[in-house]
Write a protein that holds these residues in place. Sequence first.
Motif, PDB file in Angstrom:
ATOM      1  N   ILE A 178       0.852  -1.204   0.000  1.00  0.00           N
ATOM      2  CA  ILE A 178       0.000   0.000   0.000  1.00  0.00           C
ATOM      3  C   ILE A 178       0.881   1.245   0.000  1.00  0.00           C
ATOM      4  N   ASP A 179       0.626   2.149  -0.913  1.00  0.00           N
ATOM      5  CA  ASP A 179       1.384   3.398  -0.987  1.00  0.00           C
ATOM      6  C   ASP A 179       0.976   4.338   0.144  1.00  0.00           C
ATOM      7  N   ASP A 180       1.981   4.967   0.751  1.00  0.00           N
ATOM      8  CA  ASP A 180       1.740   5.999   1.778  1.00  0.00           C
ATOM      9  C   ASP A 180       0.801   5.510   2.877  1.00  0.00           C
ATOM     10  N   PHE A 181       1.008   4.281   3.314  1.00  0.00           N
ATOM     11  CA  PHE A 181       0.127   3.742   4.356  1.00  0.00           C
ATOM     12  C   PHE A 181       0.327   4.476   5.682  1.00  0.00           C
ATOM     13  N   LYS A 182       1.556   4.917   5.954  1.00  0.00           N
ATOM     14  CA  LYS A 182       1.803   5.671   7.193  1.00  0.00           C
ATOM     15  C   LYS A 182       0.996   6.966   7.198  1.00  0.00           C
ATOM     16  N   LEU A 183       0.910   7.622   6.045  1.00  0.00           N
ATOM     17  CA  LEU A 183       0.104   8.847   5.953  1.00  0.00           C
ATOM     18  C   LEU A 183      -1.359   8.546   6.264  1.00  0.00           C
ATOM     19  N   LEU A 184      -1.848   7.409   5.762  1.00  0.00           N
ATOM     20  CA  LEU A 184      -3.236   7.034   6.016  1.00  0.00           C
ATOM     21  C   LEU A 184      -3.464   6.808   7.516  1.00  0.00           C
ATOM     22  N   ASN A 185      -2.533   6.109   8.155  1.00  0.00           N
ATOM     23  CA  ASN A 185      -2.648   5.872   9.593  1.00  0.00           C
ATOM     24  C   ASN A 185      -2.579   7.166  10.389  1.00  0.00           C
ATOM     25  N   ASP A 186      -1.624   8.045  10.016  1.00  0.00           N
ATOM     26  CA  ASP A 186      -1.447   9.306  10.746  1.00  0.00           C
ATOM     27  C   ASP A 186      -2.644  10.224  10.571  1.00  0.00           C
ATOM     28  N   THR A 187      -3.280  10.155   9.402  1.00  0.00           N
ATOM     29  CA  THR A 187      -4.397  11.060   9.101  1.00  0.00           C
ATOM     30  C   THR A 187      -5.711  10.573   9.694  1.00  0.00           C
ATOM     31  N   TYR A 188      -5.979   9.286   9.595  1.00  0.00           N
ATOM     32  CA  TYR A 188      -7.305   8.766   9.957  1.00  0.00           C
ATOM     33  C   TYR A 188      -7.289   7.861  11.189  1.00  0.00           C
ATOM     34  N   GLY A 189      -6.084   7.518  11.671  1.00  0.00           N
ATOM     35  CA  GLY A 189      -5.996   6.658  12.844  1.00  0.00           C
ATOM     36  C   GLY A 189      -5.762   5.206  12.478  1.00  0.00           C
ATOM     37  N   HIS A 190      -5.217   4.466  13.425  1.00  0.00           N
ATOM     38  CA  HIS A 190      -4.855   3.065  13.157  1.00  0.00           C
ATOM     39  C   HIS A 190      -6.076   2.175  12.951  1.00  0.00           C
ATOM     40  N   GLN A 191      -7.188   2.522  13.534  1.00  0.00           N
ATOM     41  CA  GLN A 191      -8.385   1.705  13.325  1.00  0.00           C
ATOM     42  C   GLN A 191      -8.832   1.761  11.868  1.00  0.00           C
ATOM     43  N   GLN A 192      -8.755   2.961  11.289  1.00  0.00           N
ATOM     44  CA  GLN A 192      -9.087   3.098   9.870  1.00  0.00           C
ATOM     45  C   GLN A 192      -8.050   2.373   9.006  1.00  0.00           C
ATOM     46  N   GLY A 193      -6.790   2.413   9.463  1.00  0.00           N
ATOM     47  CA  GLY A 193      -5.739   1.689   8.743  1.00  0.00           C
ATOM     48  C   GLY A 193      -5.994   0.193   8.738  1.00  0.00           C
ATOM     49  N   ASP A 194      -6.423  -0.344   9.892  1.00  0.00           N
ATOM     50  CA  ASP A 194      -6.749  -1.769   9.967  1.00  0.00           C
ATOM     51  C   ASP A 194      -7.913  -2.115   9.047  1.00  0.00           C
ATOM     52  N   THR A 195      -8.909  -1.248   8.999  1.00  0.00           N
ATOM     53  CA  THR A 195     -10.058  -1.473   8.112  1.00  0.00           C
ATOM     54  C   THR A 195      -9.609  -1.513   6.659  1.00  0.00           C
ATOM     55  N   CYS A 196      -8.683  -0.636   6.318  1.00  0.00           N
ATOM     56  CA  CYS A 196      -8.138  -0.592   4.957  1.00  0.00           C
ATOM     57  C   CYS A 196      -7.447  -1.905   4.613  1.00  0.00           C
ATOM     58  N   LEU A 197      -6.648  -2.441   5.555  1.00  0.00           N
ATOM     59  CA  LEU A 197      -5.952  -3.712   5.325  1.00  0.00           C
ATOM     60  C   LEU A 197      -6.941  -4.849   5.110  1.00  0.00           C
ATOM     61  N   LYS A 198      -8.004  -4.858   5.894  1.00  0.00           N
ATOM     62  CA  LYS A 198      -9.026  -5.900   5.763  1.00  0.00           C
ATOM     63  C   LYS A 198      -9.715  -5.827   4.408  1.00  0.00           C
TER      64      LYS A 198
END
Length: 309
Positions: A178-198
């Motif tokens: 996933i491109d720029d996944f750290k940005l996604l986590n920093d912007t929306y939170g780790h819960q949203q990041g986990d949802t994205c991975l799922k």
Amino acid sequence: MIDDKAFFKLVLDTTPDQVVVINSNGDIVYINRSWQNFGEQNDCACCDMWEQQNYLAECEKAAKKGDSFGLKAFNGIKSVILGANDDFYLEYPCHSEDEKRWFMMRVVSFSHTDKAYYAISHQNITERKLAEEQVQKLAAIDGLTDIANRGFFDTFLEQEWNRCQRLGMPLSLAIIDIDDFKLLNDTYGHQQGDTCLKRLAKVLNEFTKRPGDLCARFGGEEFVLVYGNTNSDQALLVLNDILEKLKQLNIENKHSLPSRTLTVSVGLTTITPSSDFTCAYLIKEADDLLYKAKDKGKDALCVSDLALI
């Protein structure tokens, strides 16, 4: 006591186990109906003119192609012929393109008219092996994404590598990040990041339907796809469909430029397994291509076809 050759032939032809009898040289002297049927249904060369086939020679051919089960079968049968062991058994996979199958080979000796013979039976144990595999998978599933974890991937890739090497088939491997996944986590939170991975895992898993296919979490935000008996062009078609479906998810990642949505980078490598290469080499090649895709500006796919070398 019944003493009728026709009666005993009917008994052997009725059993679902595939039975073949060889002499001390490995020459086939008898097969039952189940053996004949299996050969015809699977386009085996031995289904015609079976009396001219040598069972040991076929095992040796498979062994020389890198089939570890062929080597085990050859050595095991020879041990019974030479008298080192009274019997021998081996469990081995025999997957088709459409289904998983396992068999158990058992070898025993007997004598007739002062000559030694060896009965080799092949019993279908698929039902038991599938149940065992299901239990193993429960311990090999990534807890977050509900797909295979890295450990299961390593085991699966080695098995598929051996199968493709034995049959001379191409094997394709794709690593997806996933491109720029750290940005996604920093912007929306780790819960949203986990949802994205799922959500990403769910899409990827939809494109692994055959026994020789696998979708696994490689680590962090990286995923891996394995496609047995799949050349580079075929794998590329599948990956293009995957990338299109991922775009349709339209997952926001507003600080990831220029797309401002979730994108992935992919490294795809195809190889025809042989003793000249290893699984580790295949993984490294795909990983190197992944970073080339990143260097191109992300949201890219880089491909190499080592099967053509």
